[in-house]
Design a protein around this motif. Sequence first.
Motif, PDB file in Angstrom:
ATOM      1  N   ASN A 178       0.825  -1.211   0.000  1.00  0.00           N
ATOM      2  CA  ASN A 178       0.000   0.000   0.000  1.00  0.00           C
ATOM      3  C   ASN A 178       0.860   1.262   0.000  1.00  0.00           C
ATOM      4  OD1 ASN A 178      -2.364  -1.498   0.030  1.00  0.00           O
ATOM      5  ND2 ASN A 178      -2.521  -1.490   2.264  1.00  0.00           N
ATOM      6  N   LEU A 179       2.006   1.211   0.671  1.00  0.00           N
ATOM      7  CA  LEU A 179       2.932   2.342   0.659  1.00  0.00           C
ATOM      8  C   LEU A 179       3.455   2.584  -0.750  1.00  0.00           C
ATOM      9  CD1 LEU A 179       4.711   4.495   1.994  1.00  0.00           C
ATOM     10  CD2 LEU A 179       6.344   2.692   2.572  1.00  0.00           C
ATOM     11  N   SER A 180       3.844   1.515  -1.436  1.00  0.00           N
ATOM     12  CA  SER A 180       4.314   1.654  -2.821  1.00  0.00           C
ATOM     13  C   SER A 180       3.214   2.222  -3.709  1.00  0.00           C
ATOM     14  CB  SER A 180       4.783   0.295  -3.352  1.00  0.00           C
ATOM     15  OG  SER A 180       5.863  -0.207  -2.579  1.00  0.00           O
ATOM     16  N   GLN A 181       1.976   1.774  -3.467  1.00  0.00           N
ATOM     17  CA  GLN A 181       0.852   2.284  -4.250  1.00  0.00           C
ATOM     18  C   GLN A 181       0.626   3.767  -3.974  1.00  0.00           C
ATOM     19  OE1 GLN A 181      -0.945   0.699  -6.590  1.00  0.00           O
ATOM     20  NE2 GLN A 181      -2.082   2.597  -6.956  1.00  0.00           N
ATOM     21  N   THR A 182       0.786   4.190  -2.732  1.00  0.00           N
ATOM     22  CA  THR A 182       0.598   5.602  -2.380  1.00  0.00           C
ATOM     23  C   THR A 182       1.658   6.478  -3.042  1.00  0.00           C
ATOM     24  OG1 THR A 182      -0.311   4.909  -0.240  1.00  0.00           O
ATOM     25  CG2 THR A 182       0.359   7.199  -0.453  1.00  0.00           C
ATOM     26  N   LYS A 183       2.880   5.993  -3.134  1.00  0.00           N
ATOM     27  CA  LYS A 183       3.955   6.767  -3.752  1.00  0.00           C
ATOM     28  C   LYS A 183       3.728   6.993  -5.243  1.00  0.00           C
ATOM     29  CE  LYS A 183       7.660   5.420  -0.537  1.00  0.00           C
ATOM     30  NZ  LYS A 183       8.946   4.701  -0.396  1.00  0.00           N
ATOM     31  N   ILE A 184       2.918   6.126  -5.856  1.00  0.00           N
ATOM     32  CA  ILE A 184       2.645   6.277  -7.296  1.00  0.00           C
ATOM     33  C   ILE A 184       1.935   7.589  -7.594  1.00  0.00           C
ATOM     34  CG2 ILE A 184       1.314   5.262  -9.211  1.00  0.00           C
ATOM     35  CD1 ILE A 184       1.976   2.532  -8.143  1.00  0.00           C
ATOM     36  N   ALA A 185       1.274   8.170  -6.581  1.00  0.00           N
ATOM     37  CA  ALA A 185       0.568   9.440  -6.798  1.00  0.00           C
ATOM     38  C   ALA A 185       1.511  10.546  -7.229  1.00  0.00           C
ATOM     39  CB  ALA A 185      -0.172   9.840  -5.522  1.00  0.00           C
ATOM     40  N   LYS A 186       2.808  10.414  -6.992  1.00  0.00           N
ATOM     41  CA  LYS A 186       3.785  11.419  -7.415  1.00  0.00           C
ATOM     42  C   LYS A 186       4.197  11.270  -8.870  1.00  0.00           C
ATOM     43  CE  LYS A 186       6.122  12.875  -3.189  1.00  0.00           C
ATOM     44  NZ  LYS A 186       7.448  13.043  -2.543  1.00  0.00           N
ATOM     45  N   THR A 187       3.890  10.137  -9.469  1.00  0.00           N
ATOM     46  CA  THR A 187       4.323   9.872 -10.851  1.00  0.00           C
ATOM     47  C   THR A 187       3.310  10.432 -11.835  1.00  0.00           C
ATOM     48  OG1 THR A 187       3.237   7.714 -10.865  1.00  0.00           O
ATOM     49  CG2 THR A 187       5.528   7.798 -10.103  1.00  0.00           C
ATOM     50  N   PRO A 188       3.711  10.682 -13.093  1.00  0.00           N
ATOM     51  CA  PRO A 188       2.782  11.206 -14.094  1.00  0.00           C
ATOM     52  C   PRO A 188       1.661  10.226 -14.400  1.00  0.00           C
ATOM     53  CG  PRO A 188       5.066  11.421 -14.819  1.00  0.00           C
ATOM     54  CD  PRO A 188       5.078  10.553 -13.625  1.00  0.00           C
ATOM     55  N   ILE A 189       0.527  10.776 -14.764  1.00  0.00           N
ATOM     56  CA  ILE A 189      -0.609   9.983 -15.226  1.00  0.00           C
ATOM     57  C   ILE A 189      -0.561   9.952 -16.746  1.00  0.00           C
ATOM     58  CG2 ILE A 189      -3.123   9.807 -15.298  1.00  0.00           C
ATOM     59  CD1 ILE A 189      -3.179  11.324 -12.642  1.00  0.00           C
ATOM     60  N   LEU A 190      -0.472   8.783 -17.336  1.00  0.00           N
ATOM     61  CA  LEU A 190      -0.344   8.622 -18.783  1.00  0.00           C
ATOM     62  C   LEU A 190      -1.597   7.953 -19.319  1.00  0.00           C
ATOM     63  CD1 LEU A 190       3.336   7.303 -18.937  1.00  0.00           C
ATOM     64  CD2 LEU A 190       2.546   9.670 -19.067  1.00  0.00           C
ATOM     65  N   GLY A 191      -2.089   8.484 -20.446  1.00  0.00           N
ATOM     66  CA  GLY A 191      -3.270   7.903 -21.066  1.00  0.00           C
ATOM     67  C   GLY A 191      -3.121   7.824 -22.575  1.00  0.00           C
ATOM     68  N   LEU A 192      -3.581   6.746 -23.169  1.00  0.00           N
ATOM     69  CA  LEU A 192      -3.525   6.539 -24.618  1.00  0.00           C
ATOM     70  C   LEU A 192      -4.908   6.147 -25.092  1.00  0.00           C
ATOM     71  CD1 LEU A 192      -1.815   6.323 -27.229  1.00  0.00           C
ATOM     72  CD2 LEU A 192      -1.443   3.902 -26.631  1.00  0.00           C
ATOM     73  N   ASN A 193      -5.388   6.878 -26.128  1.00  0.00           N
ATOM     74  CA  ASN A 193      -6.721   6.612 -26.669  1.00  0.00           C
ATOM     75  C   ASN A 193      -6.622   6.482 -28.180  1.00  0.00           C
ATOM     76  OD1 ASN A 193      -9.505   6.333 -26.845  1.00  0.00           O
ATOM     77  ND2 ASN A 193      -9.807   8.541 -27.126  1.00  0.00           N
ATOM     78  N   MET A 194      -7.117   5.385 -28.726  1.00  0.00           N
ATOM     79  CA  MET A 194      -7.078   5.154 -30.170  1.00  0.00           C
ATOM     80  C   MET A 194      -8.431   4.638 -30.621  1.00  0.00           C
ATOM     81  SD  MET A 194      -3.332   3.294 -30.457  1.00  0.00           S
ATOM     82  CE  MET A 194      -3.308   3.423 -32.241  1.00  0.00           C
ATOM     83  N   GLY A 195      -8.805   5.015 -31.863  1.00  0.00           N
ATOM     84  CA  GLY A 195     -10.084   4.560 -32.380  1.00  0.00           C
ATOM     85  C   GLY A 195     -10.103   4.500 -33.893  1.00  0.00           C
ATOM     86  N   TYR A 196     -10.918   3.575 -34.409  1.00  0.00           N
ATOM     87  CA  TYR A 196     -11.085   3.443 -35.859  1.00  0.00           C
ATOM     88  C   TYR A 196     -12.550   3.141 -36.125  1.00  0.00           C
ATOM     89  CZ  TYR A 196     -11.311   1.275 -40.443  1.00  0.00           C
ATOM     90  OH  TYR A 196     -11.668   0.952 -41.745  1.00  0.00           O
ATOM     91  N   ASN A 197     -13.100   3.788 -37.149  1.00  0.00           N
ATOM     92  CA  ASN A 197     -14.486   3.558 -37.554  1.00  0.00           C
ATOM     93  C   ASN A 197     -14.566   3.436 -39.074  1.00  0.00           C
ATOM     94  OD1 ASN A 197     -15.770   3.802 -34.937  1.00  0.00           O
ATOM     95  ND2 ASN A 197     -15.313   6.002 -35.061  1.00  0.00           N
ATOM     96  N   TYR A 198     -15.410   2.541 -39.535  1.00  0.00           N
ATOM     97  CA  TYR A 198     -15.745   2.482 -40.963  1.00  0.00           C
ATOM     98  C   TYR A 198     -17.183   2.971 -41.086  1.00  0.00           C
ATOM     99  CZ  TYR A 198     -16.726   0.833 -45.650  1.00  0.00           C
ATOM    100  OH  TYR A 198     -17.083   0.765 -46.985  1.00  0.00           O
ATOM    101  N   ILE A 199     -17.370   4.026 -41.853  1.00  0.00           N
ATOM    102  CA  ILE A 199     -18.682   4.646 -42.013  1.00  0.00           C
ATOM    103  C   ILE A 199     -19.168   4.428 -43.436  1.00  0.00           C
ATOM    104  CG2 ILE A 199     -19.976   6.809 -41.898  1.00  0.00           C
ATOM    105  CD1 ILE A 199     -17.954   7.797 -39.861  1.00  0.00           C
ATOM    106  N   GLY A 200     -20.330   3.842 -43.547  1.00  0.00           N
ATOM    107  CA  GLY A 200     -20.913   3.639 -44.883  1.00  0.00           C
ATOM    108  C   GLY A 200     -21.384   4.957 -45.487  1.00  0.00           C
ATOM    109  N   ASN A 201     -21.534   4.978 -46.832  1.00  0.00           N
ATOM    110  CA  ASN A 201     -21.986   6.193 -47.523  1.00  0.00           C
ATOM    111  C   ASN A 201     -23.398   6.545 -47.091  1.00  0.00           C
ATOM    112  OD1 ASN A 201     -19.602   6.434 -48.952  1.00  0.00           O
ATOM    113  ND2 ASN A 201     -20.353   5.173 -50.652  1.00  0.00           N
ATOM    114  N   PRO A 202     -23.607   7.748 -46.624  1.00  0.00           N
ATOM    115  CA  PRO A 202     -24.952   8.126 -46.182  1.00  0.00           C
ATOM    116  C   PRO A 202     -25.882   8.388 -47.377  1.00  0.00           C
ATOM    117  CG  PRO A 202     -23.435   9.962 -45.952  1.00  0.00           C
ATOM    118  CD  PRO A 202     -22.612   8.797 -46.402  1.00  0.00           C
TER     119      PRO A 202
END
Length: 445
Positions: free
Chosen positions: A66-90
């Motif tokens: 739990n101490l190690s987990q608490t120390k993680i609050a000092k580290t950067p928060i990293l996030g990665l978001n990726m997406g792909y869509n195929y859209i048919g002709n309207p």
Amino acid sequence: MSCSILKNIKSDFFILIITCFIGGVGYTQNDETVRIIKLDEAIQLGIQNNNQIKLANSDVVIANENLSQTKIAKTPILGLNMGYNYIGNPKIYDGFYEKSIDVDYFNHQASASFLASMPLYYGGVINNQIDKQKLIVSMQESVVKMTETEIKQTITSQFFTLEKLYKQIEVTKQNIINTELRIKQLKSRVENGQNLKSDLLRTELQQSNFEVSVFRSTNSIELISNYLDILTGLPTNTKLKPVLDGILIPKTDSSLDESLSEAYQNRYEIKRSEINVKIAESSLDITKSGFKPNINANLLLNTQYPAQWPNYTTNTLNYWGAGVSLNWDVSSFYNIKHRINSDQEQINKSNIALEATKDVINQDVKSAFVRFAESVKNISTFKKDVDLALSNYKIVKSRYDNDFAVISDIVDAELQLNEAKISLNNANIDSIIQYYFLQYAMGKL
């Protein structure tokens, strides 16, 4: 007449030899099934195998994680978001589904973004949470030490109680042997009219009481051995027999005030209570951190196809951004005042608990100190009792040999002597037990 008496004496002597031999053989056979154990070995096994200590050590491991987990609050928060869509002709309909027009649209759409956020200032809450978790680790470590000390004390007490029971059985078996000899003599004397039958019945009753005493002590040995098996992690139903090699009746030159001073320095209960005070103070610091703003450094990387911007619908869009964000919960100025009051009361409660712990330790040390001094004094008293009982036995035996005392008198004298020996042995063992209680009370066990 003298020839008949001589025959009776020879017969009684032969019976005594056979009885001693049988008793010795039976005791040896029982000893073959027991495990001989020393106090140091029992304590070491308890520290290695006792389940309560293992549980306490597991709590230490969890607290460190739990101490190690608490120390993680000092580290950067990293996030990665990726997406792909195929859209048919309207399709665009004219009216209510009367006529449609197909639109050639971008069928493939993709996007990706990367976000990083680094805490710069949280009003000290992160550092306070880490400090609090470190205190919890120290708390769990003190619990391990407390548990080890309690297990040591319990093992020590049960170890010497076991030795006391073995000594009682040993002396009581000797009483049985002596009584059996007297019963043989009494039966002959009753037949000759030299003693009353009531003397015989009384001696047989005493022998029955001895046998019951041995039976009870044997059962107690089984129970205490099983308890020690659990404490030390040995296979259950292992019958133990203690060995007191090198263990002497201890002495201490410490005064009561010195003993109390050492207890206040060494007892883990006080250390634990002091840590509880610090944890409560840390909780108050964390709550007060709610008055302060949170500042973060942010970084954003983004790519998108198609761009979806005017005049750039067929292009890929890449962009990045960096900046600083501030978050301030202004409502905390009036929302957390009750939490602050609660934390302050918890500090006061922890301080009261610390004083209460000192009171308990004060009583423990005084009680152990007085009981140890009392046990030491009892030894000299029971030594004197043994000397008196031995002198009385010699006098009664001399009178009996000269036909100035009946056999019941010498039986009583033997009983008094053996009881005095048991009391002296118990006093010696109790003195050792009380010494270890004093060491436990002083935090030195």
